[in-house]
Design a protein around this motif. Sequence first.
Motif, mmCIF file in Angstrom:
data_model
loop_
_atom_site.group_PDB
_atom_site.id
_atom_site.type_symbol
_atom_site.label_atom_id
_atom_site.label_comp_id
_atom_site.label_asym_id
_atom_site.label_seq_id
_atom_site.Cartn_x
_atom_site.Cartn_y
_atom_site.Cartn_z
ATOM 1 N N ASP A 25 0.855 -1.336 0.117
ATOM 2 C CA ASP A 25 -0.035 -0.018 0.095
ATOM 3 C C ASP A 25 0.894 1.245 0.111
ATOM 4 O O ASP A 25 0.555 2.352 -0.805
ATOM 5 C CB ASP A 25 -1.141 -0.031 1.203
ATOM 6 C CG ASP A 25 -1.949 1.084 1.182
ATOM 7 O OD1 ASP A 25 -2.765 0.810 0.223
ATOM 8 O OD2 ASP A 25 -2.104 2.129 1.944
ATOM 9 N N ARG A 63 -6.549 1.075 -5.718
ATOM 10 C CA ARG A 63 -5.309 0.891 -4.825
ATOM 11 C C ARG A 63 -4.909 -0.592 -5.001
ATOM 12 O O ARG A 63 -4.684 -1.265 -3.800
ATOM 13 C CB ARG A 63 -5.111 1.121 -3.222
ATOM 14 C CG ARG A 63 -5.644 2.928 -3.058
ATOM 15 C CD ARG A 63 -5.717 3.211 -1.719
ATOM 16 N NE ARG A 63 -4.236 3.157 -1.201
ATOM 17 C CZ ARG A 63 -3.317 4.116 -1.309
ATOM 18 N NH1 ARG A 63 -3.603 5.381 -1.834
ATOM 19 N NH2 ARG A 63 -2.104 4.002 -0.935
ATOM 20 N N THR A 118 -3.163 -4.172 -5.522
ATOM 21 C CA THR A 118 -1.900 -4.576 -5.165
ATOM 22 C C THR A 118 -1.536 -6.036 -5.626
ATOM 23 O O THR A 118 -2.596 -6.843 -6.091
ATOM 24 C CB THR A 118 -1.497 -4.670 -3.598
ATOM 25 O OG1 THR A 118 -2.366 -5.532 -3.004
ATOM 26 C CG2 THR A 118 -1.898 -3.414 -2.965
ATOM 27 N N SER A 122 -5.218 -5.685 4.871
ATOM 28 C CA SER A 122 -5.864 -4.490 3.940
ATOM 29 C C SER A 122 -7.259 -3.980 4.827
ATOM 30 O O SER A 122 -7.298 -2.695 4.678
ATOM 31 C CB SER A 122 -6.471 -5.166 2.765
ATOM 32 O OG SER A 122 -6.843 -4.098 1.927
ATOM 33 N N ARG A 149 -8.905 -1.624 2.187
ATOM 34 C CA ARG A 149 -7.777 -0.455 1.781
ATOM 35 C C ARG A 149 -7.628 -0.838 0.328
ATOM 36 O O ARG A 149 -7.354 0.153 -0.548
ATOM 37 C CB ARG A 149 -6.377 -0.542 2.346
ATOM 38 C CG ARG A 149 -5.446 0.472 1.964
ATOM 39 C CD ARG A 149 -5.799 1.883 2.282
ATOM 40 N NE ARG A 149 -4.811 2.497 2.032
ATOM 41 C CZ ARG A 149 -5.060 4.051 2.203
ATOM 42 N NH1 ARG A 149 -6.163 4.495 2.151
ATOM 43 N NH2 ARG A 149 -4.164 5.020 1.958
ATOM 44 N N ASN A 150 -7.708 -2.042 -0.146
ATOM 45 C CA ASN A 150 -7.257 -2.302 -1.810
ATOM 46 C C ASN A 150 -8.418 -3.070 -2.431
ATOM 47 O O ASN A 150 -8.940 -4.147 -1.722
ATOM 48 C CB ASN A 150 -5.900 -3.050 -1.574
ATOM 49 C CG ASN A 150 -4.925 -2.612 -0.503
ATOM 50 O OD1 ASN A 150 -4.934 -2.925 0.555
ATOM 51 N ND2 ASN A 150 -4.156 -1.689 -1.138
#
Length: 852
Positions: free
Chosen positions: A355, A400, A402, A444, A488-489
């Motif tokens: 991240d 975002r 990954t 995450s 988050r992703n």
Amino acid sequence: MPVEAEPVNKSKTYTQDEAFEAAVSYFNGDDLAARVWINKYALKDSKGNLYEQTPNDMHRRIAKEIARVEKRYPNALTEDEVFNLIKDFKYIVPQGSPMAGIGNPYQTASLSNCFVIGNSGASDSYGGIMKIDQEQVQLMKRRGGVGHDLSHIRPKGSPVKNSALTSTGIVPFMERYSNSTREVAQDGRRGALMLSVSINHPDSEDFIDAKLEQGKVTGANVSVRIDDAFMKAIKSDGEYTQKYPIFSSTPKYTKSIKARKLWKKIVHNAWKSAEPGILFWDTIINESVPDCYADLGYNTVSTNPCGEIPLCPYDSCRLLAINLFSYVEQPFTKKAKFNFELFKKHVGIAQRIMDDIIDLELEKIDVILGKIEADPEMDDVKAIEHNLWLNIKKKAEEGRRTGIGITAEGDMLAALGIQYGSEEGNAFSLQVHKTLCLEAYRASVYTAKERGAFAIFDSEREKENPFIQRIKEADEKLYYDMLEYGRRNIALLTIAPTGTTSLMTQTSSGIEPVFLPVYKRRRKVNPNDKNVRVDFVDEVGDSWEEYVVFHHRFKQWMEVNGIDTSKNFSQEELDDLVKRSPYYNATSNDVDWLSKVSMQGAIQKWVDHSISVTINLPSDVDEDLVGELYLKAWEVGCKGVTVYRDGSRSGVLISNEEKKEEKQQELLTAFPIKRPQTLEADVVRFQNNKEKWIAFIGLIEGKPYEIFTGLADDEDGILIPRWVDKGVIIKNRDEKGNSRYDFQYKNKRGYKTTIEGLSHKFNPEFWNYAKLISSTLRHGMPIDNIVELINSLQLDSESINTWKNGVGRALKRYVADGTKAKGHTCSNCNSENLIYQEGCLTCKDCGSSKCG
């Protein structure tokens, strides 16, 4: 303002020799790993000055930048904490672009390893097609691999509202995109491209056949998107309807085909040439978490060049690998065990670092945008590149995404005493990858709690997704924490190939088994030196010493078991060693193929992107087995699969042994000895020792017939606009009646422009050699033999030698992919197992490629 990092020690530089000596020591005598690191990842400026002496300097550079980003958020990791996790390539390994680019102020490049581009709206227009071409090139020059889908292009023969009246179909644009890829290189790294098309498209059969034709589409990997309806039609021996637009409820064009007939074509081509790869498209879309946001621009359209990251238009991904071998305690002993607790902890930190790398990528994109804005070109010239990076920035910022993966799967299992491909091996690998998935998603979620969820997160959209449901079933607390805090992703996981990464971790690559635990190399020796052993003398009289190379972890197994690794073993003793080791019957050529497919399908359930894996087959397998493997892969839930039959690449252009003699005779009589007055010609540009060169290669039926080359930027050189890549060579007479060869091309207004007297651009010595080489071309000598002939010329003049190199480099483009390069050895591993691939010498043993 965009942030540009400073080098760790910008005042200190190292020579190549200093860095190489230190790096060899760092890698415990492994000169191949040392060279790979220096050539690809050590910090250097455009003048070649090296600012890093060993990978410790690189890891400190990366740790410093990660720590700088961490300070923006709660519970920040320190520089030393990051450094201790990434140093020595032991635990967490940023791959490729992040390793080379983080903290690098000398290169304006992206940290993303791969991109997918595409069009919406009137996407099958010529303008839309050319826009993709330019976007592809702009990304490749920033070090990214690119994928895009061609299913939007209308089929061959469709009506169009221009002077052509009907569409040319997909294949000409495959060639265009392929050629663009071959033209782009960045710091010795050639462009990488994936082209895909839906099986539902009426031109899919032409797409499938395109790479079998000599010299066509040599700069791209190709894969077919296959849907469940087609697979079911194969099993039932039914009809399948192709459409344009694909899957439209009101198509402009439909075509009914026998599914098995086209399926057999796919299987045959894959057996023969290892392409096309297959993408099981319904599995990809149904399992895709980002496709829960398809209406917001996250509809998956293609994959990156190796197939492990399905992406929506203008999204990108950065890659990082976790070294599985390092979590085996007391490896190769009866007490060996996998430290799951340490593994879980490190997976969580790795996801957090990934991240952070997105933040660093956004800074890099700002630098790229700043450079574009500062460039002196007109705004309309810069518009496509500028908008491209704005689109990429939006996706990176919003989703975002990954790409956490692994390496050393094969060595991990061997260190635990488990056979790769066995039921026990598959079950243990599944446990590891399920743990990786849950811990990455947990990280995450908790990162979202501290930093905020990705901008468009919506649990309602995702609640019926099979992958999310699998996480809920495995860990309800994690699932309900995700509902509360978000994530988050948008997507997290992949299993990518780790070619150069595994050279530096000194382990097996990615999810693959070990290729060979023991192999032999040769090095050239002076037979007059004392204490030199000569094992082999080649056809030109050079002497070679053969020596045994142990796979690093096999050597570690030997040491653990008290076996002297310095002994000069006989072949029988080596065979016995392998039989006693945990690598026995566990190499890439030993593993049961159906077992490997089953393993991939099981692990795929816990990887939200995809898996890059190759099923290696011996040369004598029949085509039916390839079809069986493909069907099995679909049934067990794989998202894609590639099959490689040993030697199949070199067999692309010759269908069987019986036709070789006939093919050679056909070659020798292919050209008229008397030259036609006008020849089509390709223009080939290249650099040689930092000089700009240009070559005109006269063609008959696509085969080189003659060649003219010269400096492109000298006062007496050949000046031609950058956009010209084709034209004609005309044989004329000057006022004295002497032969003169003129090159003619169309300028942008459509008028013909002539460059007079190509033959006069050289002094007589250059011209005589050109005539000699052209004569061998006209009489049908194979191109690879001509290249060898040119290389063997003994010329005293330095300028002639430079010209000789230029001619050789231009002609190599026409050597058929897979042709074995005789008389060459790999500069990395000394192997003689070199082939021509896209005009470059490529080592089949270590993967090293040289285009000089």
